[in-house]
Design an enzyme around this catalytic site. Structure first.
Site, mmCIF file in Angstrom:
data_model
loop_
_atom_site.group_PDB
_atom_site.id
_atom_site.type_symbol
_atom_site.label_atom_id
_atom_site.label_comp_id
_atom_site.label_asym_id
_atom_site.label_seq_id
_atom_site.Cartn_x
_atom_site.Cartn_y
_atom_site.Cartn_z
ATOM 1 N N LYS A 129 0.844 -1.117 0.001
ATOM 2 C CA LYS A 129 -0.104 -0.013 -0.178
ATOM 3 C C LYS A 129 0.895 1.226 0.109
ATOM 4 C CE LYS A 129 0.874 0.530 4.568
ATOM 5 N NZ LYS A 129 1.628 1.691 5.273
ATOM 6 N N GLU A 133 8.727 3.791 3.760
ATOM 7 C CA GLU A 133 8.934 2.177 3.285
ATOM 8 C C GLU A 133 8.690 2.146 1.822
ATOM 9 O OE1 GLU A 133 10.623 0.112 5.120
ATOM 10 O OE2 GLU A 133 10.368 0.548 7.124
#
Length: 342
Positions: A196, A286
């Protein structure tokens, strides 16, 4: 709500997320030791009981803090991993080589991401480094630390192949502020939490370009399809991506002002180079390493992933974000849910 049993817990990672989890566990009467790699940050947590990156945090006085990992885990059979994904391997290598964890330890993975060089999930790394480990749980969902420290409610999922172990983690964290669901699809739950971030970067670029909500909604929707397509090719269940670790985390990360991945994308969309945008970030995004890994995985497994491909070109091949949007919009039209079996 108070826990049935007071547990001795080590939380690894004294950043915003690890410190927030440590504070929550201590508030509900668990004995918590917080490990932070940086001596300077560890000292700040010891003395100020907060962090510059999350000033609303108030670390309870009974949470012990150290920069020595052996001290943090000694005598503790529950370990929460909340370090950045690129430090999971060295952290657990140290635990393994020094035989610091008992075989009956419960390791809870609260880190989201894929490892850059191997494209592995966090549980894959830990399983290899601690081959005798019995209990491993992935703990994830839409959960910005900035809201949790204010006492706002959060709903997450604990995933394990063992329902009993997942239920144990649910009992550990469950409170009037934390609602925890369980899952047996560890692959899907981990991949949802990692992938995501790629689409949050893309939505941030849309914000930086000023393209409006319609495009963001389309990116999120097609991103969910893409996540599901890649995830099922890697062994996950399609339905998992429509749960908290997939759709739920996708929504919050693509839209929230707290999302560091969306923020990085916004900087790029506003005209900064990738290097310039990265230099302005104070916390780890990330999605950067995850984009690289997801691109490799999609190619390796023959999965069509146009958004991942475009994000890879923007981040690592100097492609213009506007050209990427244009190319996505001009792709061949097909059935909306092609390739997805629910």
């Amino acid at each position: 709500m108070t826990p049935a049993n007071k547990e001795k817990i080590a939380v690894l990672g004294g950043g915003a997320w690890g410190s927030t989890l440590a504070a929550h566990l201590a508030e509900y009467d668990h004995d918590v030791f917080l490990w932070e790699f940086s001596p300077e940050v560890a000292e700040q947590l010891k003395t100020a009981r907060t962090l510059k990156t999350i000033p609303k945090l108030r670390l309870p006085r009974d949470v012990q803090v150290t920069h020595r990992i052996d001290e943090a885990v000694k005598g503790r059979n529950i370990v929460v991993c909340a370090v950045p994904s690129h430090t999971v391997r060295p952290t657990f290598t140290a635990l393994s080589e020094n035989k610091l964890l008992p075989k009956n330890a419960l390791v809870i993975i609260a880190t989201k991401g894929l490892e850059r060089n191997t494209d592995e999930r966090m549980s894959e790394i830990i399983r290899v480094l601690l081959p005798g480990l019995n209990d491993l749980v992935t703990f994830t969902g839409p959960s910005h630390a900035e809201e949790i420290v204010l006492g706002q409610p959060v709903v997450m999922v604990a995933a394990s192949e063992s329902p009993e172990v997942a239920h144990r983690v649910r009992s550990l964290f469950m409170s009037d502020k934390f609602r925890i669901y369980t899952s047996r699809d560890t692959i899907g739950v981990e991949l949802g939490g990692a992938l995501k971030n790629i689409y949050a970067l893309a939505c941030g670029i849309v914000d930086g370009l000023g393209l409006g909500d319609n495009v963001k909604a389309a990116l999120m929707t097609r991103g969910l399809v893409e996540m599901t397509r890649l995830g099922t090719a890697l062994g996950a269940k399609a339905v998992t991506f429509f749960g908290l670790s997939g759709l739920g985390d996708l929504i919050v990360t693509c839209n929230s002002r707290h999302s560091r991945n969306r923020l990085l994308g916004e900087k790029i969309g506003s005209g900064k180079s990738f290097e310039e945008a990265m230099s302005e970030m104070t916390m780890v995004a990330e999605g950067v390493n995850t984009t690289r890994s997801a691109h490799h995985l999609a190619q390796r497994h023959g999965v069509e992933a146009p958004i991942i491909n475009e994000m890879h070109q923007v981040l690592f091949e100097n492609k213009s974000p506007r050209d990427s949007i244009k190319d996505l919009m001009s792709r061949q039209v097909r059935s909306e849910m092609e390739g997805i079996v629910l």
